[in-house]
Design an enzyme around this catalytic site. Sequence first.
Site, PDB file in Angstrom:
ATOM      1  CG  ASN A 247      23.173  25.699  74.683  1.00 53.10           C
ATOM      2  OD1 ASN A 247      22.780  24.692  75.261  1.00 53.10           O
ATOM      3  ND2 ASN A 247      23.567  25.686  73.436  1.00 53.10           N
ATOM      4  N   GLY A 248      24.611  24.818  77.625  1.00 56.79           N
ATOM      5  CA  GLY A 248      25.806  23.998  77.868  1.00 56.79           C
ATOM      6  C   GLY A 248      25.908  23.605  79.329  1.00 56.79           C
TER       7      GLY A 248
ATOM      8  NE  ARG B 202      19.594  25.803  70.027  1.00 63.31           N
ATOM      9  CZ  ARG B 202      20.613  25.332  69.328  1.00 63.31           C
ATOM     10  NH1 ARG B 202      20.513  25.204  68.035  1.00 63.31           N
ATOM     11  NH2 ARG B 202      21.733  24.999  69.916  1.00 63.31           N
TER      12      ARG B 202
ATOM     13  CB  CYS C 115      19.520  25.981  75.978  1.00 63.22           C
ATOM     14  SG  CYS C 115      19.429  24.982  77.454  1.00 63.22           S
TER      15      CYS C 115
ATOM     16  CD1 TRP D   1      15.741  19.125  76.115  1.00 59.11           C
ATOM     17  CD2 TRP D   1      17.788  18.844  76.945  1.00 59.11           C
ATOM     18  NE1 TRP D   1      15.970  17.777  76.228  1.00 59.11           N
ATOM     19  CE2 TRP D   1      17.215  17.579  76.739  1.00 59.11           C
ATOM     20  CE3 TRP D   1      19.076  18.913  77.470  1.00 59.11           C
ATOM     21  CZ2 TRP D   1      17.883  16.385  77.035  1.00 59.11           C
ATOM     22  CZ3 TRP D   1      19.749  17.741  77.757  1.00 59.11           C
ATOM     23  CH2 TRP D   1      19.144  16.490  77.536  1.00 59.11           C
TER      24      TRP D   1
ATOM     25  CE  LYS E 166      12.445  10.687  62.037  1.00 60.99           C
ATOM     26  NZ  LYS E 166      13.679  10.396  62.741  1.00 60.99           N
TER      27      LYS E 166
ATOM     28  CD  GLU F 140      12.517  11.226  67.095  1.00 58.00           C
ATOM     29  OE1 GLU F 140      12.919  10.988  65.963  1.00 58.00           O
ATOM     30  OE2 GLU F 140      13.004  12.115  67.808  1.00 58.00           O
TER      31      GLU F 140
ATOM     32  CD  GLU G  97      15.246   7.620  60.868  1.00 61.93           C
ATOM     33  OE1 GLU G  97      16.102   7.300  61.711  1.00 61.93           O
ATOM     34  OE2 GLU G  97      14.732   8.749  60.829  1.00 61.93           O
TER      35      GLU G  97
ATOM     36  CE  LYS H 110      16.031  19.307  63.960  1.00 64.34           C
ATOM     37  NZ  LYS H 110      15.465  18.079  63.422  1.00 64.34           N
TER      38      LYS H 110
ATOM     39  CG  HIS I 187      19.627 -15.865  64.791  1.00 67.23           C
ATOM     40  ND1 HIS I 187      20.134 -17.152  64.757  1.00 67.23           N
ATOM     41  CD2 HIS I 187      19.709 -15.384  63.533  1.00 67.23           C
ATOM     42  CE1 HIS I 187      20.527 -17.421  63.510  1.00 67.23           C
ATOM     43  NE2 HIS I 187      20.275 -16.366  62.753  1.00 67.23           N
TER      44      HIS I 187
HETATM   45  C1  F6R Z   1      15.757  11.711  65.482  1.00 64.52           C
HETATM   46  C2  F6R Z   1      16.760  12.771  65.469  1.00 64.52           C
HETATM   47  C3  F6R Z   1      18.033  12.545  66.197  1.00 64.52           C
HETATM   48  C4  F6R Z   1      19.211  13.235  65.488  1.00 64.52           C
HETATM   49  C5  F6R Z   1      20.486  13.114  66.339  1.00 64.52           C
HETATM   50  C6  F6R Z   1      21.688  13.731  65.645  1.00 64.52           C
HETATM   51  O1  F6R Z   1      14.643  12.041  64.716  1.00 64.52           O
HETATM   52  O2  F6R Z   1      16.555  13.819  64.899  1.00 64.52           O
HETATM   53  O3  F6R Z   1      18.270  11.198  66.408  1.00 64.52           O
HETATM   54  O4  F6R Z   1      19.395  12.633  64.239  1.00 64.52           O
HETATM   55  O5  F6R Z   1      20.282  13.754  67.573  1.00 64.52           O
HETATM   56  O6  F6R Z   1      21.511  15.096  65.428  1.00 64.52           O
HETATM   57  P1  F6R Z   1      22.427  15.862  64.401  1.00 64.52           P
HETATM   58  O7  F6R Z   1      22.155  15.331  63.041  1.00 64.52           O
HETATM   59  O8  F6R Z   1      22.046  17.305  64.533  1.00 64.52           O
HETATM   60  O9  F6R Z   1      23.850  15.620  64.808  1.00 64.52           O
END
Ligand code: F6R
Length: 632
Positions: free
Chosen positions: A109-110, A27, A2, A83, A505, A508, A501, A627, A524
């Site tokens: 937010n929260g 966000r 949010c 969100w 990517k 997501e 990673e 985010k 395995h």
């Molecule tokens: C994936 C991504 C997330 C963040 C995770 C931690 O692309 O961005 O997996 O890495 O939510 O977020 P932070 O670094 O803000 O604690």
Amino acid sequence: MCGIVGYAGARPALGIVLDGLRRLEYRGYDSAGVAIVCGDELLTEKKAGKLANLEKILAERDAADCDALGIGDGTTGIGHTRWATHGGPTDRNAHPHVARDGRVAVIHNGIIENFARLRAELEADGVQFTSDTDTECAAHLISIALGQLRAAGHADSPQLLAEAMRQVCQRLEGAFTLLAVDAGVPGAVVGARRNSPLVVGRGQGENYLASDVSAFIEHTRDAVELGQDQIVLITGDSIEITDFDGNPAAGKDFHIDWDASAAEKGGYDWFMLKEIEEQPQAIADTLLGRLTETGEIALDEVRLSDQDLRDVDKIFIVACGTAYHSGMVAKYAIEHWTRIPCEVELASEFRYRDPVLDRSTLVVVISQSGETMDTLMALRHAKEQKARVLAICNTNGSTIPRESDAVLYTHGGPEIAVASTKAFLTQLVACYLIGLHLAQVRGIKFADEVAAVVDQLQEVPDKLRELLGRIEPVRELARDLKTAPTVLFIGRHVGYPVALEGALKLKELAYMHAEGFAAGELKHGPIALIDQGTPVVCVVPSPAGRGMLHDKVVSNIQEVRARGARTIVIAEEGDEAVLPYADHVIYVPRTPTLLAPLLTTVPLQVLAAEIAAARGHDVDQPRNLAKSVTVE
Ligand code: F6R
């Protein structure tokens, strides 16, 4: 999660609030809404979906000119981009929530954890709820508190609004940032924060409140960091901060060292593509000034002595998602350089398994946003157990660095795309620096050895620029892979977290099935997934490093190829041993094995972004995500 904006000043608030929301949309983008105080009226508008939906109805409202005093005329306002947590992403659950008197509007937010009890109490008193949210409780409670204060003879004033907010916050449990305005108190916005982000922007004759500084960066670069459990009241010419009991409190002033253009797309289709291109500079900035004249690594804020670091006998790296993958890479470097045992833990699991922590444990928490609730809770648990906590963070003024014993900031600049790219690479750089710092403080590495690795790190930005300059074939490959039902990623040693990673990517952004494996684990079980044509991305270590490691991965490539896989090989330039087994090869410049993820990750970022775009998805705002994840 949010995004929250508040404005009090002399200019029309609506445009300023909407601009702020646009910058905070990363966000959360389930719904958006605004509340503007015009004269002594409260005007609100809110809509499910992205901010564009809200802007459309605001434009219609403008055209219809239905308000005596238009929503565009008020100079005090709040705005929210959501969100969803409590209640689905619908119009009625969008914020702001307005109290039944129609005069108090609240954004949040929260999560208010005791909302069910509060709601039952309010309903028993005859309050009818118009949404499924926990937030609406706060709106009614503030309005009731204001009513009681007025009935007790208090005149309307900004301070009255702050007092009502204080009284309500004392009743709330959970994590929250709340902003409120009241039509009876034009010119004032009150905010409250507990375990959820809120910063103040200090302007000339106007002030701002926001979830992060990007919301007001085009108006001011002077900001104030708030502490936990604080109330902040802004008017055009004042900022007053108290604790939840009304005692005056001080914020911490800071200056933002990047400007509005850093938070713009700058001609790119997506923020993510821009942020991928910014990685060489982000790495260079994170390295800037790290080596002191005496050859020591400089952290940013250190509330730990060198003796504390010498006493460390165990390290835990704790983080989520992409940041967790950077921690996995760090483990290899830190153990190799310091010989201190190092474990990497998912923040959301850490405190629940009762890890063995004491004064001689160093917990390194990694977070781009500095607000991730899982990571924050792990940090607090570590501190309760007397462990030392060192944060790697990209966001000045956020909670995680403030609560840590030492901080190394990554200077990646604002990361707007939900999928992390430059944050990941700069987190890696920070992890390497911390490993070197520990090794040096403990006398395992001498200044010249540290300087040699820093030199190697300093060569990375140019190598990365070169790699990005010839990335086009990856884009073409992406278009070719867009219909694959599954994509697998394999790697060994530091190539294993890179494989994870790459898979994250792709999941997501492209909403495709993708999995990363340690290459040696395939036999395995997971090798059964390989079918005719299954794309397998293979991250190959340098043949110059540990020859055995390289040869083993080449054998793993042969194994998947023999079972029909289509192999996409990321290898060091000049590595011809991979050619007989590679359907596609992407060469990256030579670099020492431990530092290779700074290069090998990048083609995987481009691959995921391009496949997502080819499948018609929003690259910057993938579905169901946000985010900054400020709920557990
Ligand atoms: C994936 C991504 C997330 C963040 C995770 C931690 O692309 O961005 O997996 O890495 O939510 O977020 P932070 O670094 O803000 O604690």
